[in-house]
Design a protein around this motif. Structure first.
Motif, short mmCIF file in Angstrom:
data_model
loop_
_atom_site.label_atom_id
_atom_site.label_comp_id
_atom_site.label_asym_id
_atom_site.label_seq_id
_atom_site.Cartn_x
_atom_site.Cartn_y
_atom_site.Cartn_z
N THR A 135 41.81 30.92 31.85
CA THR A 135 42.73 30.78 32.97
C THR A 135 44.08 30.28 32.48
N ASP A 138 45.87 33.11 30.92
CA ASP A 138 46.36 34.02 31.97
C ASP A 138 47.68 33.54 32.56
N GLU A 139 47.77 32.24 32.79
CA GLU A 139 48.94 31.66 33.44
C GLU A 139 50.15 31.61 32.51
N THR A 145 46.97 41.29 26.68
CA THR A 145 45.82 40.58 26.14
C THR A 145 44.58 41.45 26.28
N HIS A 155 38.96 37.57 35.18
CA HIS A 155 40.14 37.85 34.35
C HIS A 155 40.16 39.35 34.07
N LYS A 157 41.06 42.00 32.36
CA LYS A 157 41.64 42.43 31.09
C LYS A 157 40.91 43.66 30.56
#
Length: 340
Positions: A135, A138-139, A145, A155, A157
């Protein structure tokens, strides 16, 4: 010669992330139409070229992040995967930088140094990390990624994984073919997505053969937070009847489980049979050959690098989850009960 305009240049001009520019130019979702038009207009004005007639000369800097718990030494599964990844990246004119994330840095949410210095174009994470750490990345991450050998529903991805579910399903059915009916599982369920998928493949095969799951035969090999494999610390060995075979979640656990059983007075495969997963041989492992399911690392790496190139070029491609199938490898760790 003037410097070629990159997506990073466009992102800086607009004060947005490179990921947003990549999504806009490749027609992916997640960008408003207003912002998409601004990106297209600026890309045109800055002379951004998408034709890439000289793609063979492209060079990318790719950061690779691996949790320290997975890297006991270079003869680890992810250590070997990184070697393949680095070699294939070099062949396409790019280079990689590896950072081993310590348990303390992961727990304290320390941002990776290879990313923090701003020199990499993309990041690859090999092996799952904690939800809190993913997380945080992500932020804060503003570059593409990619996940290897795991996926995460929270997530979104690009992820490339092996065929965990069907691999374990095939292995369990192999044991049934060899006359085994009482079969246990070695691996801490829910500690990693891969182990969970392999457990579910085992469960499906057991159900199809009309066999109930004996909870006493589901043995933990690590903590729920995915620390290092340690049978003495994490395993409650069955006190009653034992199964004739176990499906181990990976070759590392299988090798260590052989030694654990030896201390308990059991021999493999004479007393208990077992299968592993990965087809990766460890320098300090047991001498007995493990029947296993081979992970196609070469194909996993190739698919990941292909996606990285598409994303960094701003090309449209099929994103999301990609599953790479492997195959069964027979060795000496399973006794054929049909030959009694």
């Amino acid at each position: 010669m003037s410097k070629k305009t990159t997506m990073s240049d466009i992102a800086k001009e607009l004060g947005i992330s490179t990921v947003t520019v990549s999504k806009a130019l490749s027609g992916q979702k997640g960008v408003s139409e207003e912002m998409r038009q601004k990106i297209f207009d600026l890309a045109r004005d800055m002379g951004y070229q998408k034709s890439f007639s000289n793609q063979a000369n492209e060079s990318y800097k790719i950061g690779v992040l691996i949790g320290g718990r997975y890297i006991g030494n270079i003869d680890s599964f992810y250590g070997h995967m990184y070697q393949i990844f680095s070699a294939k990246a070099a062949k396409m004119g790019s280079y990689t930088m590896l950072e081993i994330l310590s348990d303390a840095d992961e727990k304290n949410l320390v941002f990776p140094k290879i990313i923090g210095d701003g020199t990499v174009d993309a990041v690859v994470i090999m092996g799952t990390l904690s939800e809190e750490y993913l997380t945080m990345l992500d932020e804060q991450l503003e570059i593409p990624t990619f996940y290897m050998d795991f996926t995460d529903r929270d997530h979104k991805k690009d992820s490339v994984i092996s065929g965990n579910y069907y691999g374990a399903y095939i292995l369990t059915n192999y044991l049934f073919d060899k006359g085994h009916k009482d079969i246990g599982f070695v691996g801490t369920v829910l500690s990693t997505p891969s182990i969970t998928d392999r457990y579910l493949g085992y469960v499906r095969a057991m159900m199809e053969h009309g066999m109930e799951i004996n909870k006493d035969w589901i043995l933990n090999d690590r903590g729920i937070n995915n620390d290092k494999v340690d049978f003495e610390k994490n395993t409650s060995f069955p006190k009653g009847k034992l199964p004739t075979a176990f499906v181990c979640n990976c070759d590392l656990s299988a090798n260590m489980f052989i030694q654990y059983l030896k201390v308990k007075g059991y021999r493999v495969p004479e007393d208990i049979s077992l299968v592993g997963y990965d087809d990766f041989l460890f320098a300090d492992g047991a001498s007995l050959g493990i029947t296993t399911y081979k992970v196609d690392m070469d194909e996993m790496v190739s698919r990941t690098l292909k996606r990285i190139k598409h994303a960094l070029r701003g090309e449209k491609y099929r994103s999301g989850l990609s599953i790479v199938e492997g195959y069964l490898v027979e060795r000496e760790s399973v006794k054929d009960l049909n030959k009694r």
